[in-house]
Design a protein around this motif. Sequence first.
Motif, PDB file in Angstrom:
ATOM      1  N   UNK A  69       0.857  -1.181   0.000  1.00  0.00           N
ATOM      2  CA  UNK A  69       0.000   0.000   0.000  1.00  0.00           C
ATOM      3  C   UNK A  69       0.896   1.234   0.000  1.00  0.00           C
ATOM      4  N   UNK A  70       0.811   1.988  -1.084  1.00  0.00           N
ATOM      5  CA  UNK A  70       1.553   3.243  -1.183  1.00  0.00           C
ATOM      6  C   UNK A  70       0.656   4.390  -0.737  1.00  0.00           C
ATOM      7  N   UNK A  71       1.295   5.402  -0.177  1.00  0.00           N
ATOM      8  CA  UNK A  71       0.551   6.574   0.234  1.00  0.00           C
ATOM      9  C   UNK A  71       1.240   7.826  -0.296  1.00  0.00           C
ATOM     10  N   UNK A  72       0.440   8.804  -0.685  1.00  0.00           N
ATOM     11  CA  UNK A  72       0.941  10.090  -1.156  1.00  0.00           C
ATOM     12  C   UNK A  72       0.332  11.163  -0.266  1.00  0.00           C
ATOM     13  N   UNK A  73       1.180  11.907   0.418  1.00  0.00           N
ATOM     14  CA  UNK A  73       0.720  12.979   1.295  1.00  0.00           C
ATOM     15  C   UNK A  73       1.013  14.321   0.642  1.00  0.00           C
ATOM     16  N   UNK A  74       0.012  15.178   0.621  1.00  0.00           N
ATOM     17  CA  UNK A  74       0.137  16.476  -0.048  1.00  0.00           C
ATOM     18  C   UNK A  74       0.072  17.608   0.954  1.00  0.00           C
ATOM     19  N   UNK A  75       0.934  18.595   0.744  1.00  0.00           N
ATOM     20  CA  UNK A  75       0.918  19.786   1.600  1.00  0.00           C
ATOM     21  C   UNK A  75       0.295  20.936   0.836  1.00  0.00           C
ATOM     22  N   UNK A  76      -0.978  21.075   0.968  1.00  0.00           N
ATOM     23  CA  UNK A  76      -1.730  22.161   0.356  1.00  0.00           C
ATOM     24  C   UNK A  76      -3.049  22.315   1.097  1.00  0.00           C
ATOM     25  N   UNK A  77      -3.534  23.552   1.148  1.00  0.00           N
ATOM     26  CA  UNK A  77      -4.815  23.793   1.810  1.00  0.00           C
ATOM     27  C   UNK A  77      -5.996  23.530   0.886  1.00  0.00           C
ATOM     28  N   UNK A  78      -5.669  23.308  -0.387  1.00  0.00           N
ATOM     29  CA  UNK A  78      -6.743  23.137  -1.383  1.00  0.00           C
ATOM     30  C   UNK A  78      -6.619  21.790  -2.077  1.00  0.00           C
ATOM     31  N   UNK A  79      -6.406  20.761  -1.283  1.00  0.00           N
ATOM     32  CA  UNK A  79      -6.158  19.417  -1.825  1.00  0.00           C
ATOM     33  C   UNK A  79      -7.282  18.963  -2.740  1.00  0.00           C
ATOM     34  N   UNK A  80      -8.501  19.288  -2.391  1.00  0.00           N
ATOM     35  CA  UNK A  80      -9.643  18.830  -3.186  1.00  0.00           C
ATOM     36  C   UNK A  80      -9.681  19.465  -4.565  1.00  0.00           C
ATOM     37  N   UNK A  81      -8.874  20.483  -4.803  1.00  0.00           N
ATOM     38  CA  UNK A  81      -8.797  21.127  -6.112  1.00  0.00           C
ATOM     39  C   UNK A  81      -7.838  20.440  -7.074  1.00  0.00           C
ATOM     40  N   UNK A  82      -7.258  19.330  -6.608  1.00  0.00           N
ATOM     41  CA  UNK A  82      -6.263  18.655  -7.429  1.00  0.00           C
ATOM     42  C   UNK A  82      -6.655  17.210  -7.702  1.00  0.00           C
ATOM     43  N   UNK A  83      -6.382  16.788  -8.916  1.00  0.00           N
ATOM     44  CA  UNK A  83      -6.392  15.368  -9.244  1.00  0.00           C
ATOM     45  C   UNK A  83      -5.006  14.821  -8.909  1.00  0.00           C
ATOM     46  N   UNK A  84      -4.975  13.615  -8.402  1.00  0.00           N
ATOM     47  CA  UNK A  84      -3.715  12.979  -8.042  1.00  0.00           C
ATOM     48  C   UNK A  84      -3.522  11.732  -8.893  1.00  0.00           C
ATOM     49  N   UNK A  85      -2.363  11.629  -9.461  1.00  0.00           N
ATOM     50  CA  UNK A  85      -2.041  10.469 -10.275  1.00  0.00           C
ATOM     51  C   UNK A  85      -0.838   9.729  -9.721  1.00  0.00           C
ATOM     52  N   UNK A  86      -0.811   8.449 -10.015  1.00  0.00           N
ATOM     53  CA  UNK A  86       0.369   7.626  -9.721  1.00  0.00           C
ATOM     54  C   UNK A  86       0.977   7.198 -11.057  1.00  0.00           C
ATOM     55  N   UNK A  87       2.276   7.336 -11.129  1.00  0.00           N
ATOM     56  CA  UNK A  87       3.037   6.904 -12.294  1.00  0.00           C
ATOM     57  C   UNK A  87       4.167   6.006 -11.799  1.00  0.00           C
ATOM     58  N   UNK A  88       4.754   5.261 -12.710  1.00  0.00           N
ATOM     59  CA  UNK A  88       5.891   4.426 -12.323  1.00  0.00           C
ATOM     60  C   UNK A  88       6.908   4.368 -13.442  1.00  0.00           C
ATOM     61  N   UNK A  89       8.145   4.142 -13.031  1.00  0.00           N
ATOM     62  CA  UNK A  89       9.222   4.021 -14.009  1.00  0.00           C
ATOM     63  C   UNK A  89      10.094   2.837 -13.636  1.00  0.00           C
ATOM     64  N   UNK A  90      10.100   1.858 -14.521  1.00  0.00           N
ATOM     65  CA  UNK A  90      10.943   0.685 -14.346  1.00  0.00           C
ATOM     66  C   UNK A  90      12.306   0.950 -14.963  1.00  0.00           C
ATOM     67  N   UNK A  91      13.329   0.229 -14.532  1.00  0.00           N
ATOM     68  CA  UNK A  91      14.670   0.430 -15.081  1.00  0.00           C
ATOM     69  C   UNK A  91      14.690   0.289 -16.595  1.00  0.00           C
ATOM     70  N   UNK A  92      15.244   1.266 -17.266  1.00  0.00           N
ATOM     71  CA  UNK A  92      15.366   1.215 -18.713  1.00  0.00           C
ATOM     72  C   UNK A  92      14.089   1.490 -19.476  1.00  0.00           C
ATOM     73  N   UNK A  93      13.046   1.890 -18.776  1.00  0.00           N
ATOM     74  CA  UNK A  93      11.759   2.136 -19.441  1.00  0.00           C
ATOM     75  C   UNK A  93      11.277   3.559 -19.196  1.00  0.00           C
ATOM     76  N   UNK A  94      10.327   3.977 -20.023  1.00  0.00           N
ATOM     77  CA  UNK A  94       9.719   5.284 -19.851  1.00  0.00           C
ATOM     78  C   UNK A  94       8.780   5.265 -18.638  1.00  0.00           C
TER      79      UNK A  94
END
Length: 123
Positions: free
Chosen positions: A19-44
């Motif tokens: 389980x990964x977690x992303x914590x954001x420091x902003x007072x307007x968190x609900x104004x943002x979409x949050x995405x998860x991306x990943x990068x494997x070795x040697x890949x985009x």
Amino acid sequence: QVQLVESGGGLVQAGGSLRLSCAASTRTFSNYAIGWFRQAPGKEREFVAAVDWYTRYADSVKGRFTIARDNAKNTVDLQMNTLTPEDTAVYYCAAKSSGQVYGVMRQENYAYWGQGTQVTVSS
């Protein structure tokens, strides 16, 4: 300005969960979409999942990963089940302005990025 910090990465055997977690420091968190991306070795770097008023998943993780946000805590979690060695990568969370679904999978649309957390799945 939004600062993002990922946590929860580590080493897990194939078939396991993390389980990964992303914590954001902003007072307007609900104004943002949050995405998860990943990068494997040697890949985009590639899109994994995103949450706003909608959720979106890459085909490769549908049915295995679940993204969820808690606006009261300014966090977005990524529950990853049935992991395979192909899921090994550095995982990043990113933020973009809330709104349209269009473009949610494109990393160039995200203005803020975390430092990443390593996920390693052993076979």
